[in-house]
Structures are given as structure tokens and as C-alpha cells.
Design a protein around this motif. Structure first.
Motif, PDB file in Angstrom:
ATOM      1  N   LYS A  42       0.854  -1.190   0.000  1.00  0.00           N
ATOM      2  CA  LYS A  42       0.000   0.000   0.000  1.00  0.00           C
ATOM      3  C   LYS A  42       0.887   1.237   0.000  1.00  0.00           C
ATOM      4  O   LYS A  42       1.742   1.403   0.879  1.00  0.00           O
ATOM      5  CB  LYS A  42      -0.905  -0.016   1.217  1.00  0.00           C
ATOM      6  N   ILE A  43       0.672   2.112  -0.982  1.00  0.00           N
ATOM      7  CA  ILE A  43       1.520   3.281  -1.166  1.00  0.00           C
ATOM      8  C   ILE A  43       0.663   4.535  -1.154  1.00  0.00           C
ATOM      9  O   ILE A  43      -0.380   4.595  -1.819  1.00  0.00           O
ATOM     10  CB  ILE A  43       2.296   3.209  -2.506  1.00  0.00           C
ATOM     11  N   LEU A  44       1.107   5.530  -0.397  1.00  0.00           N
ATOM     12  CA  LEU A  44       0.479   6.854  -0.426  1.00  0.00           C
ATOM     13  C   LEU A  44       1.489   7.859  -0.958  1.00  0.00           C
ATOM     14  O   LEU A  44       2.537   8.078  -0.350  1.00  0.00           O
ATOM     15  CB  LEU A  44       0.029   7.283   0.967  1.00  0.00           C
TER      16      LEU A  44
ATOM     17  N   LEU B  48       4.432   7.353 -12.104  1.00  0.00           N
ATOM     18  CA  LEU B  48       4.928   6.374 -11.139  1.00  0.00           C
ATOM     19  C   LEU B  48       3.763   5.687 -10.430  1.00  0.00           C
ATOM     20  O   LEU B  48       3.775   4.467 -10.221  1.00  0.00           O
ATOM     21  CB  LEU B  48       5.850   7.055 -10.130  1.00  0.00           C
ATOM     22  N   ALA B  49       2.747   6.456 -10.067  1.00  0.00           N
ATOM     23  CA  ALA B  49       1.559   5.876  -9.427  1.00  0.00           C
ATOM     24  C   ALA B  49       0.876   4.881 -10.355  1.00  0.00           C
ATOM     25  O   ALA B  49       0.463   3.785  -9.929  1.00  0.00           O
ATOM     26  CB  ALA B  49       0.589   6.993  -9.032  1.00  0.00           C
ATOM     27  N   ASP B  50       0.758   5.241 -11.635  1.00  0.00           N
ATOM     28  CA  ASP B  50       0.169   4.320 -12.611  1.00  0.00           C
ATOM     29  C   ASP B  50       0.956   3.021 -12.690  1.00  0.00           C
ATOM     30  O   ASP B  50       0.381   1.922 -12.728  1.00  0.00           O
ATOM     31  CB  ASP B  50       0.126   4.978 -13.996  1.00  0.00           C
ATOM     32  N   LYS B  51       2.275   3.144 -12.734  1.00  0.00           N
ATOM     33  CA  LYS B  51       3.124   1.953 -12.854  1.00  0.00           C
ATOM     34  C   LYS B  51       3.010   1.081 -11.598  1.00  0.00           C
ATOM     35  O   LYS B  51       2.934  -0.153 -11.698  1.00  0.00           O
ATOM     36  CB  LYS B  51       4.570   2.370 -13.095  1.00  0.00           C
ATOM     37  N   MET B  52       2.997   1.715 -10.425  1.00  0.00           N
ATOM     38  CA  MET B  52       2.865   0.952  -9.187  1.00  0.00           C
ATOM     39  C   MET B  52       1.523   0.214  -9.146  1.00  0.00           C
ATOM     40  O   MET B  52       1.454  -0.952  -8.740  1.00  0.00           O
ATOM     41  CB  MET B  52       2.995   1.890  -7.979  1.00  0.00           C
ATOM     42  N   TYR B  53       0.472   0.887  -9.570  1.00  0.00           N
ATOM     43  CA  TYR B  53      -0.851   0.260  -9.593  1.00  0.00           C
ATOM     44  C   TYR B  53      -0.875  -0.897 -10.600  1.00  0.00           C
ATOM     45  O   TYR B  53      -1.411  -1.969 -10.317  1.00  0.00           O
ATOM     46  CB  TYR B  53      -1.914   1.296  -9.938  1.00  0.00           C
ATOM     47  N   GLU B  54      -0.301  -0.661 -11.760  1.00  0.00           N
ATOM     48  CA  GLU B  54      -0.246  -1.680 -12.814  1.00  0.00           C
ATOM     49  C   GLU B  54       0.445  -2.954 -12.320  1.00  0.00           C
ATOM     50  O   GLU B  54       0.076  -4.065 -12.717  1.00  0.00           O
ATOM     51  CB  GLU B  54       0.507  -1.100 -14.025  1.00  0.00           C
ATOM     52  N   LYS B  55       1.427  -2.785 -11.443  1.00  0.00           N
ATOM     53  CA  LYS B  55       2.200  -3.927 -10.937  1.00  0.00           C
ATOM     54  C   LYS B  55       1.532  -4.590  -9.729  1.00  0.00           C
ATOM     55  O   LYS B  55       2.121  -5.471  -9.100  1.00  0.00           O
ATOM     56  CB  LYS B  55       3.607  -3.472 -10.561  1.00  0.00           C
ATOM     57  N   GLY B  56       0.314  -4.159  -9.382  1.00  0.00           N
ATOM     58  CA  GLY B  56      -0.432  -4.845  -8.346  1.00  0.00           C
ATOM     59  C   GLY B  56      -0.432  -4.200  -6.979  1.00  0.00           C
ATOM     60  O   GLY B  56      -0.951  -4.768  -6.011  1.00  0.00           O
ATOM     61  N   ASN B  57       0.131  -2.991  -6.863  1.00  0.00           N
ATOM     62  CA  ASN B  57       0.134  -2.278  -5.597  1.00  0.00           C
ATOM     63  C   ASN B  57      -1.162  -1.474  -5.430  1.00  0.00           C
ATOM     64  O   ASN B  57      -1.820  -1.133  -6.408  1.00  0.00           O
ATOM     65  CB  ASN B  57       1.341  -1.343  -5.522  1.00  0.00           C
ATOM     66  N   ILE B  58      -1.514  -1.166  -4.188  1.00  0.00           N
ATOM     67  CA  ILE B  58      -2.655  -0.305  -3.885  1.00  0.00           C
ATOM     68  C   ILE B  58      -2.119   1.118  -3.727  1.00  0.00           C
ATOM     69  O   ILE B  58      -1.197   1.349  -2.936  1.00  0.00           O
ATOM     70  CB  ILE B  58      -3.368  -0.756  -2.604  1.00  0.00           C
ATOM     71  N   VAL B  59      -2.678   2.073  -4.467  1.00  0.00           N
ATOM     72  CA  VAL B  59      -2.076   3.403  -4.558  1.00  0.00           C
ATOM     73  C   VAL B  59      -3.128   4.487  -4.370  1.00  0.00           C
ATOM     74  O   VAL B  59      -4.229   4.419  -4.932  1.00  0.00           O
ATOM     75  CB  VAL B  59      -1.376   3.600  -5.924  1.00  0.00           C
TER      76      VAL B  59
ATOM     77  N   ILE C  97      -3.123   9.048  -4.055  1.00  0.00           N
ATOM     78  CA  ILE C  97      -2.339  10.284  -4.134  1.00  0.00           C
ATOM     79  C   ILE C  97      -3.055  11.361  -3.340  1.00  0.00           C
ATOM     80  O   ILE C  97      -4.227  11.664  -3.595  1.00  0.00           O
ATOM     81  CB  ILE C  97      -2.155  10.768  -5.586  1.00  0.00           C
ATOM     82  N   ALA C  98      -2.355  11.960  -2.373  1.00  0.00           N
ATOM     83  CA  ALA C  98      -2.872  13.114  -1.637  1.00  0.00           C
ATOM     84  C   ALA C  98      -2.130  14.355  -2.121  1.00  0.00           C
ATOM     85  O   ALA C  98      -0.903  14.334  -2.249  1.00  0.00           O
ATOM     86  CB  ALA C  98      -2.670  12.926  -0.140  1.00  0.00           C
ATOM     87  N   TYR C  99      -2.870  15.422  -2.401  1.00  0.00           N
ATOM     88  CA  TYR C  99      -2.230  16.655  -2.852  1.00  0.00           C
ATOM     89  C   TYR C  99      -2.679  17.808  -1.963  1.00  0.00           C
ATOM     90  O   TYR C  99      -3.817  17.848  -1.497  1.00  0.00           O
ATOM     91  CB  TYR C  99      -2.508  16.923  -4.332  1.00  0.00           C
ATOM     92  N   LEU C 100      -1.760  18.727  -1.711  1.00  0.00           N
ATOM     93  CA  LEU C 100      -2.002  19.755  -0.712  1.00  0.00           C
ATOM     94  C   LEU C 100      -2.925  20.861  -1.196  1.00  0.00           C
ATOM     95  O   LEU C 100      -3.748  21.362  -0.432  1.00  0.00           O
ATOM     96  CB  LEU C 100      -0.669  20.369  -0.259  1.00  0.00           C
ATOM     97  N   THR C 101      -2.785  21.272  -2.440  1.00  0.00           N
ATOM     98  CA  THR C 101      -3.511  22.466  -2.874  1.00  0.00           C
ATOM     99  C   THR C 101      -3.671  22.493  -4.384  1.00  0.00           C
ATOM    100  O   THR C 101      -3.015  21.730  -5.110  1.00  0.00           O
ATOM    101  CB  THR C 101      -2.768  23.738  -2.405  1.00  0.00           C
ATOM    102  N   GLY C 102      -4.521  23.400  -4.866  1.00  0.00           N
ATOM    103  CA  GLY C 102      -4.656  23.651  -6.296  1.00  0.00           C
ATOM    104  C   GLY C 102      -5.652  22.740  -6.992  1.00  0.00           C
ATOM    105  O   GLY C 102      -6.223  21.821  -6.396  1.00  0.00           O
ATOM    106  N   ASP C 103      -5.849  23.014  -8.268  1.00  0.00           N
ATOM    107  CA  ASP C 103      -6.740  22.221  -9.114  1.00  0.00           C
ATOM    108  C   ASP C 103      -5.982  21.051  -9.724  1.00  0.00           C
ATOM    109  O   ASP C 103      -4.752  21.079  -9.847  1.00  0.00           O
ATOM    110  CB  ASP C 103      -7.338  23.083 -10.231  1.00  0.00           C
ATOM    111  N   ILE C 104      -6.718  20.049 -10.156  1.00  0.00           N
ATOM    112  CA  ILE C 104      -6.116  18.883 -10.805  1.00  0.00           C
ATOM    113  C   ILE C 104      -5.985  19.162 -12.302  1.00  0.00           C
ATOM    114  O   ILE C 104      -6.978  19.193 -13.027  1.00  0.00           O
ATOM    115  CB  ILE C 104      -6.957  17.623 -10.577  1.00  0.00           C
ATOM    116  N   LEU C 105      -4.757  19.377 -12.743  1.00  0.00           N
ATOM    117  CA  LEU C 105      -4.473  19.546 -14.170  1.00  0.00           C
ATOM    118  C   LEU C 105      -3.688  18.368 -14.728  1.00  0.00           C
ATOM    119  O   LEU C 105      -3.600  18.187 -15.941  1.00  0.00           O
ATOM    120  CB  LEU C 105      -3.699  20.848 -14.401  1.00  0.00           C
ATOM    121  N   THR C 106      -3.087  17.599 -13.826  1.00  0.00           N
ATOM    122  CA  THR C 106      -2.371  16.382 -14.199  1.00  0.00           C
ATOM    123  C   THR C 106      -2.905  15.260 -13.324  1.00  0.00           C
ATOM    124  O   THR C 106      -3.009  15.420 -12.115  1.00  0.00           O
ATOM    125  CB  THR C 106      -0.855  16.544 -13.975  1.00  0.00           C
TER     126      THR C 106
END
Length: 357
Positions: free
Chosen positions: A2-4, A22-33, A35-44
Motif C-alpha cells: 500500500k503506497i500513499l 509512477l503511481a500508474d506503474k505501481m498500480y499496474e504492478k499490483g500495488n494499492i495506490v 495520491i494526496a495533494y495539498l492544494t490547487g486544481d487537478i491539471l495532471t
């Protein structure tokens, strides 16, 4: 596992893209992922929609306590094996959380040779012991942190940014597409990509373009993809330098690979970087590249592009002119880059770090 991942924001930038890939690759390999972000809008964002994105709403000093508690609660409830933070604000807040809350393994990654002034460097140094592993994205950036006493000697290691080359590769039809879209003719295309901020030093690039225009009969156009707080300043400089017909500001684009495949020369004019992933992407698209001598540029470019001194517009203009004379694509660069910066290679390095004692 499990990765945060914790990151300052998910805006339109190289570090943000690196973390999402990197998150996509970790998930693809079977990990639970997550992402927490501090501020701003999601553009990526990650490609995989099952990766949860959690906003912590750290918008000012007054909201720090709320964000701190929210992230602490998230870590307690999710109970990740790895908390991997990226960029200065996320790095510091996760270290502060570890003082009061259990974190199984905390990894902090800086993405620049310059992450702020003396106060930030002091905070890095004072909290260094709280991170289990501290990394940066180039050898030069690591040396810069050591020189500023932000980390002890040998207290930070290098892990290069990984790039998903499914998203960045040469597209033979790209030039026709961009020429048709923008109404271009036979002029050479120079491309720059990045936020309109002080770090990228676009004024120096515009001085170089002005010099190139005044001293050569070459027919060219500069395309700049990006946006930011200095947009109005750049527009004024373009008018002042009489470059309205020679420079196009494209705004935020989602087809950077296409632009890189279409251009004759890709230019990075920054004053400082960590590992300029945009150079990796440009070389993967077989662009000829000219970059200022920022942290990480030499480690990326090797013999496959030109390096010029920082903030010297004449030298920048001269090397752009030389690179524009190349008729063929920079084909050898594509295989070189893939062998050194492919996301699968970097994924394996991170897995080794995640599993290490």
C-alpha cells in the motif's frame, strides 16, 4: 504493498507528471495506490481512474492545521506501507506528521536543485532525520542540497525521473498536424515548454530570438506551450522586441509529444532545475535540443544536444541557429533516452528502495 504519494499539487508540471506516471506503474504492478495533494486544481492526473486523488486544502498558513490533521487521519486510516512525498511542502509536512503519528516508511523526494531560500533549507536540515530515505532527481541537485547544508553529506541519494515512453515518442505526422492547426508555412519551428515563471527565464529566450532574427535571414517561429504568473510580462516583451509575428504563446497543451515531434529544435532556457524531464521527453521525440547548463541537463543530454551557459542569450541564439541546420531527426537520442530513463527501469529502483530495510 500500500503506497500513499503526497505531493504539493497536481498542476501542469514535470514533477506532477512524474508522480502520476509512477503511481500508474505501481498500480499496474499490483500495488494499492492513493495520491494526496495539498492544494490547487487537478491539471495532471494518473491514467488509471481507480487511483484515488485526495485534496488536503492547504491553501494558506491558516489552513495548515486542518491539512495536517487531515493527512494524519488519512495515514492512520489507510495505513500505507510507504508514504512517498514529493516537493518541498509535501516533504516538510509529512516529516512533521511523523513526529506525532506512526509512519511505517517515509520517503521524501526533492525535484529541484533550488527548492527555496534559507528558511526552507534550514527546515530540510532540521527535519532530515525524520525521513527514512531522502532523494533528489539528479546528481547535481543532490550536490546543491549538500552545499546548502539542507542535507548531511551522503544523506541524499539520486533517483532519476522515469518517463512513460508510450506517451512520448516520435510521431511522423505531427508536423503536418501542427502546421495545419497553427497556419504555419515552411518556417523552422523552435519549441519551449514550461510554466511562465522566473525559473524558466523566458525573457532570456526572447532576447535570444530577437538576436537570432536580427542576425540571420532564417525563417523561423518560436512556439511556447505553458501558462503562469508571468504571461503578461512575456506578452509585453514580445511587443517590445517586435516579435509578434515570430512567437506564439500556445497556452496549456495536452499534446506536448506532438509538438515535440513537430519541432526542429526544442529549447530549455531555465536558470535552475532538478532533472528537467522535459528534455527527456523532447529527446524521446527525436528533437534536437538546446539547454542551459542547469542541474541535470548534462546527465540527460550527454552527446545528444547542446548545453549553453545560463542567462547568455547570444550563445543560446547561436546554438539554436546551429541546431536548426540539422535536416534529420535526432534518431539516436530516442534509443539512448529509453535505455536510461524508461519508467520500468525507474520503477525497479523505487521498488528496491521501498522494500529495503
Amino acid at each position: 504493498m500500500k503506497i500513499l504519494y503526497v505531493i504539493t499539487g497536481l498542476g501542469k508540471g514535470g514533477a506532477e507528471r512524474v508522480v502520476c506516471d509512477l503511481a500508474d506503474k505501481m498500480y499496474e504492478k499490483g500495488n494499492i495506490v492513493k495520491i494526496a495533494y495539498l492544494t490547487g486544481d487537478i491539471l495532471t492526473r494518473p491514467v488509471n481512474e481507480k487511483i484515488e486523488l485526495i485534496k488536503l486544502n492547504l491553501n494558506s498558513i491558516s489552513t495548515f492545521l486542518f491539512a495536517y490533521v487531515s493527512l494524519s487521519r488519512l495515514i492512520k486510516d489507510y495505513n500505507p506501507d510507504i508514504v512517498h512525498a514529493h516537493m518541498v511542502h509535501a516533504n516538510i509536512i509529512t516529516r512533521l506528521i511523523k513526529i506525532l503519528s506512526p509512519v511505517k516508511k517515509l520517503i521524501n523526494t526533492a525535484h529541484n536543485s533550488n527548492e527555496g531560500g534559507i528558511i526552507r533549507m534550514l527546515l530540510y536540515r532540521a527535519t532530515h532525520h525524520l525521513a527514512d530515505v531522502t532523494t533528489n532527481v539528479s546528481n547535481t541537485a543532490v550536490s546543491a542540497f549538500e552545499a546548502k547544508n539542507a542535507v548531511p553529506k551522503n544523506g541524499m541519494r539520486t533517483v532519476y525521473n522515469g518517463v512513460n515512453f508510450n506517451n512520448f515518442k516520435y510521431q511522423p505526422e505531427a508536423r503536418k498536424k501542427i502546421v495545419a492547426e497553427l497556419g504555419l508555412n515552411e518556417e523552422k519551428i523552435i519549441l519551449a515548454v514550461g510554466r511562465f515563471n522566473i525559473q524558466k527565464n523566458y525573457p532570456n529566450l526572447l532576447r535570444a530570438i530577437k538576436y537570432l532574427k536580427e542576425n540571420n535571414a532564417l525563417d523561423f517561429i518560436l512556439l511556447i506551450a505553458g501558462d503562469g504568473e508571468l504571461k503578461s510580462t512575456l506578452e509585453k516583451i514580445i511587443l517590445e522586441f517586435d516579435l509578434s509575428d515570430d512567437v506564439k504563446l500556445l497556452g496549456i497543451r495536452n499534446d506536448i509529444s506532438t509538438l515535440m515531434s513537430a519541432c526542429d529544435v526544442f529549447v530549455l532556457s531555465s536558470d535552475y532545475e532538478g532533472l528537467p524531464t522535459v528534455l527527456i521527453e523532447a529527446l524521446a521525440c527525436q528533437s534536437h535540443v538546446v539547454s542551459t547548463d542547469v542541474s541535470g541537463a548534462r546527465e540527460i543530454i550527454s552527446d545528444y544536444g547542446k548545453i549553453v551557459p545560463i542567462n547568455e542569450y547570444k550563445t543560446l541564439a547561436e546554438q539554436i541557429f546551429i541546431s536548426l541546420q540539422c535536416e534529420d531527426r535526432n534518431k539516436l537520442a530516442g534509443s539512448y533516452i529509453k535505455n536510461n530513463f524508461d519508467i520500468d527501469i525507474i520503477y525497479n529502483q523505487w521498488i528496491d528502495i521501498y522494500k529495503s530495510k
